[in-house]
Each structure stands twice: as C-alpha cells, then as structure tokens.
Motif scaffolding. Structure first.
Motif, PDB file in Angstrom:
ATOM      1  N   TYR A  22     -17.246  -1.212 -19.355  1.00 55.74           N
ATOM      2  CA  TYR A  22     -15.899  -0.889 -19.826  1.00 55.74           C
ATOM      3  C   TYR A  22     -15.676   0.625 -19.866  1.00 55.74           C
ATOM      4  N   SER A  23     -16.717   1.378 -20.225  1.00 55.43           N
ATOM      5  CA  SER A  23     -16.572   2.832 -20.326  1.00 55.43           C
ATOM      6  C   SER A  23     -16.452   3.500 -18.961  1.00 55.43           C
ATOM      7  N   ARG A  24     -17.004   2.869 -17.905  1.00 57.05           N
ATOM      8  CA  ARG A  24     -16.962   3.457 -16.562  1.00 57.05           C
ATOM      9  C   ARG A  24     -15.910   2.792 -15.664  1.00 57.05           C
ATOM     10  N   LEU A  25     -15.020   2.037 -16.248  1.00 56.30           N
ATOM     11  CA  LEU A  25     -14.020   1.305 -15.471  1.00 56.30           C
ATOM     12  C   LEU A  25     -13.102   2.235 -14.685  1.00 56.30           C
ATOM     13  N   LEU A  26     -12.688   3.333 -15.286  1.00 57.78           N
ATOM     14  CA  LEU A  26     -11.761   4.234 -14.609  1.00 57.78           C
ATOM     15  C   LEU A  26     -12.402   4.931 -13.405  1.00 57.78           C
ATOM     16  N   ASP A  27     -13.738   5.029 -13.369  1.00 56.16           N
ATOM     17  CA  ASP A  27     -14.413   5.607 -12.208  1.00 56.16           C
ATOM     18  C   ASP A  27     -14.208   4.739 -10.962  1.00 56.16           C
ATOM     19  N   LEU A  28     -14.060   3.449 -11.170  1.00 55.91           N
ATOM     20  CA  LEU A  28     -13.822   2.516 -10.067  1.00 55.91           C
ATOM     21  C   LEU A  28     -12.489   2.795  -9.373  1.00 55.91           C
ATOM     22  N   TYR A  29     -11.525   3.350 -10.131  1.00 56.94           N
ATOM     23  CA  TYR A  29     -10.183   3.598  -9.606  1.00 56.94           C
ATOM     24  C   TYR A  29      -9.956   5.050  -9.191  1.00 56.94           C
ATOM     25  N   ASN A  30     -11.004   5.844  -9.085  1.00 60.05           N
ATOM     26  CA  ASN A  30     -10.911   7.208  -8.573  1.00 60.05           C
ATOM     27  C   ASN A  30      -9.927   8.055  -9.384  1.00 60.05           C
ATOM     28  N   THR A  31     -10.141   8.134 -10.665  1.00 59.24           N
ATOM     29  CA  THR A  31      -9.243   8.917 -11.514  1.00 59.24           C
ATOM     30  C   THR A  31      -9.447  10.414 -11.361  1.00 59.24           C
ATOM     31  N   SER A  32     -10.431  10.826 -10.584  1.00 61.61           N
ATOM     32  CA  SER A  32     -10.638  12.263 -10.373  1.00 61.61           C
ATOM     33  C   SER A  32      -9.511  12.874  -9.552  1.00 61.61           C
ATOM     34  N   SER A  33      -8.794  12.059  -8.760  1.00 60.74           N
ATOM     35  CA  SER A  33      -7.705  12.596  -7.935  1.00 60.74           C
ATOM     36  C   SER A  33      -6.388  12.676  -8.695  1.00 60.74           C
ATOM     37  N   LEU A  34      -6.374  12.316  -9.973  1.00 63.87           N
ATOM     38  CA  LEU A  34      -5.119  12.326 -10.728  1.00 63.87           C
ATOM     39  C   LEU A  34      -4.522  13.714 -10.863  1.00 63.87           C
ATOM     40  N   ARG A  35      -5.341  14.718 -11.032  1.00 60.20           N
ATOM     41  CA  ARG A  35      -4.818  16.065 -11.237  1.00 60.20           C
ATOM     42  C   ARG A  35      -4.261  16.674  -9.952  1.00 60.20           C
ATOM     43  N   LYS A  36      -4.742  16.237  -8.802  1.00 65.84           N
ATOM     44  CA  LYS A  36      -4.299  16.795  -7.526  1.00 65.84           C
ATOM     45  C   LYS A  36      -2.914  16.297  -7.141  1.00 65.84           C
ATOM     46  N   TYR A  37      -2.512  15.190  -7.643  1.00 65.39           N
ATOM     47  CA  TYR A  37      -1.244  14.556  -7.281  1.00 65.39           C
ATOM     48  C   TYR A  37      -0.142  15.130  -8.155  1.00 65.39           C
ATOM     49  N   THR A  38       0.955  15.526  -7.574  1.00 64.67           N
ATOM     50  CA  THR A  38       2.018  16.177  -8.330  1.00 64.67           C
ATOM     51  C   THR A  38       3.085  15.183  -8.758  1.00 64.67           C
ATOM     52  N   ALA A  39       3.819  15.548  -9.781  1.00 60.78           N
ATOM     53  CA  ALA A  39       4.896  14.685 -10.278  1.00 60.78           C
ATOM     54  C   ALA A  39       6.048  14.625  -9.292  1.00 60.78           C
ATOM     55  N   VAL A  40       6.205  15.639  -8.439  1.00 58.54           N
ATOM     56  CA  VAL A  40       7.263  15.631  -7.433  1.00 58.54           C
ATOM     57  C   VAL A  40       7.065  14.471  -6.470  1.00 58.54           C
ATOM     58  N   SER A  41       5.827  14.159  -6.166  1.00 57.24           N
ATOM     59  CA  SER A  41       5.538  13.047  -5.258  1.00 57.24           C
ATOM     60  C   SER A  41       5.964  11.714  -5.861  1.00 57.24           C
ATOM     61  N   ASP A  42       5.920  11.590  -7.184  1.00 57.18           N
ATOM     62  CA  ASP A  42       6.378  10.367  -7.830  1.00 57.18           C
ATOM     63  C   ASP A  42       7.876  10.168  -7.634  1.00 57.18           C
ATOM     64  N   LEU A  43       8.618  11.270  -7.602  1.00 61.51           N
ATOM     65  CA  LEU A  43      10.052  11.177  -7.414  1.00 61.51           C
ATOM     66  C   LEU A  43      10.402  10.715  -6.005  1.00 61.51           C
ATOM     67  N   ARG A  65       0.863  -1.182   0.000  1.00 58.33           N
ATOM     68  CA  ARG A  65       0.000   0.000   0.000  1.00 58.33           C
ATOM     69  C   ARG A  65       0.895   1.226   0.000  1.00 58.33           C
ATOM     70  N   VAL A  66       0.673   2.098  -0.975  1.00 57.22           N
ATOM     71  CA  VAL A  66       1.494   3.291  -1.121  1.00 57.22           C
ATOM     72  C   VAL A  66       0.640   4.400  -1.739  1.00 57.22           C
ATOM     73  N   PRO A  67       0.839   5.650  -1.358  1.00 56.94           N
ATOM     74  CA  PRO A  67       0.103   6.744  -2.013  1.00 56.94           C
ATOM     75  C   PRO A  67       0.507   6.857  -3.479  1.00 56.94           C
ATOM     76  N   CYS A  68      -0.473   7.092  -4.333  1.00 53.72           N
ATOM     77  CA  CYS A  68      -0.195   7.235  -5.758  1.00 53.72           C
ATOM     78  C   CYS A  68      -1.228   8.182  -6.363  1.00 53.72           C
ATOM     79  N   ARG A  69      -1.214   8.269  -7.666  1.00 57.90           N
ATOM     80  CA  ARG A  69      -2.128   9.181  -8.360  1.00 57.90           C
ATOM     81  C   ARG A  69      -3.588   8.776  -8.223  1.00 57.90           C
ATOM     82  N   PHE A  70      -3.867   7.502  -7.977  1.00 55.25           N
ATOM     83  CA  PHE A  70      -5.241   7.031  -7.760  1.00 55.25           C
ATOM     84  C   PHE A  70      -5.705   7.301  -6.333  1.00 55.25           C
ATOM     85  N   GLY A  71      -4.831   7.712  -5.473  1.00 60.32           N
ATOM     86  CA  GLY A  71      -5.123   7.878  -4.050  1.00 60.32           C
ATOM     87  C   GLY A  71      -4.226   6.936  -3.278  1.00 60.32           C
ATOM     88  N   THR A  72      -4.599   5.666  -3.216  1.00 62.11           N
ATOM     89  CA  THR A  72      -3.777   4.627  -2.617  1.00 62.11           C
ATOM     90  C   THR A  72      -3.723   3.450  -3.575  1.00 62.11           C
TER      91      THR A  72
END
Length: 196
Positions: free
Chosen positions: A83-104, A31-38
């Motif tokens: 299939y069209s709503r699959l990404l809603d299951l993974y909470n893709t709305s939080s993708l924009r809030k997560y910064t690329a610095v956190s990936d580093l 379990r790790v924080p990521c662009r999906f949330g966790t």
C-alpha cells in the motif's frame, strides 16, 4: 411476465454495477497524456489531478487506485505492491514535469473523468445521468483533440486513442438511467403491438 418498471430497475442496476466495475478496476477506455505520463482510465486522470493539486490526502487517492492495481497485477502475473509503494506503480515522479497548461488542452477529458468516477460511485445507490455525461464529455474531448490535432503538435510521441471498451462504458452509463430504460421498454412494447 414482469412489469416494465421491474425490468427497468433490474437492467439499470446491472448496468450501474457494470459501469462501476469498469471504472474501479481501471479497464483501459482511452489513452491520453496526463500527469502520470499516459493515462488510460478516468481514475488515473482523476488521481493524477488529486495528487498534483493536493485537494485530498494521498490515502484517498491510494484507495481509488488500489482495486485497479490488483487487477493489473493479476493480469500481468506480478507481485502485489504494498500500500505504501502503490504510487510508484503509477510513475508519480513525472507529476512535477507536467504543467497545468497542458491540463487546459484537454479540459473536457479531465472534467469527464471526474464526472465518470463520481457517477460510478453515486450510480450504485441512485441511478442518474452523471456517469453518462462524464463519458460523453470524455468522448467529446478525445474527438476534439483528434480532429484539431493539438495534442500531436504538443506531444508528438504520445497520441490519443479511444479503445472499444469506451463504447461499452457509454452503453452501461446509458442503461443505468432507469427512466430511459423504461422509455425503451415502453417503445419496444408499443412497436410489438403495432406489428401484431
């Protein structure tokens, strides 16, 4: 009695298939924080990176995520998302809030996830060390983050965890390497000869 080459081939093939199933069905390994949330699997981390960077079309990411979504739906006794709503299951709305610095901050986990996913697919027809390197990179990244405590300072509510299935993935990744399995078999045969 079968030769060590046949045993090694059988063991490495079974281990490669088991590793592939662990990865593709998104069995939680950590379990790790990521662009999906966790994120709890290498495919979730890889998919979140692919969606955010737009390296591949969305349908490629959906193809990666769909087998795991089916398993999670069966386990949780829910209806299968379209299939069209699959990404809603993974909470893709939080993708924009997560910064690329956190990936580093957990680059080893991201790189290890890419290697694990690609290694799982490649390992089905040609056993190699890619999946083992990917899994070991993930473990190194998780240990480094826990030891240094960087992630707790940045995300105090989201902690990093390793699940026991991660060790099963390491064993499967190691046993999927035919040359190493042959060395183990030869070593055990030599030990038996010395004892008798």
């Amino acid at each position: 009695m079968a030769s060590s080459k046949k045993w090694a081939t059988s063991i490495s093939s079974i281990a490669a298939v088991m590793y592939f199933l662990l990865i593709i069905f998104q069995i939680p390994l950590f379990r790790v924080p990521c662009r999906f949330g966790t994120c709890k699997t290498p495919i979730e981390i890889t998919s979140s990176q692919l969606i955010a960077t737009e390296l591949f079309p969305t349908y490629v990411v959906k193809v990666l995520l769909y087998p795991g979504a089916i398993v999670h739906v069966i386990i949780k006794n829910r209806t299968l998302p379209s299939y069209s709503r699959l990404l809603d299951l993974y909470n893709t709305s939080s993708l924009r809030k997560y910064t690329a610095v956190s990936d580093l901050q957990h680059l080893e986990i991201v790189a290890g996830s890419y290697l694990s996913v690609v290694g799982a697919f490649v390992g089905l027809w040609r056993q190699g060390r890619m999946s083992l390197f990917g899994t070991m990179l993930i473990i190194w990244g998780l240990l480094r983050e826990n030891i240094l405590g960087q992630i707790h300072r940045m995300f105090p509510t989201k902690s990093i965890r390793m699940y026991p299935m991660l060790m099963v993935a390491v064993v499967c990744a190691f046993l999927s390497i035919k040359k190493d399995v042959r060395k183990l078999i030869h070593g055990s045969k030599a030990r038996r000869v010395k004892l008798s």
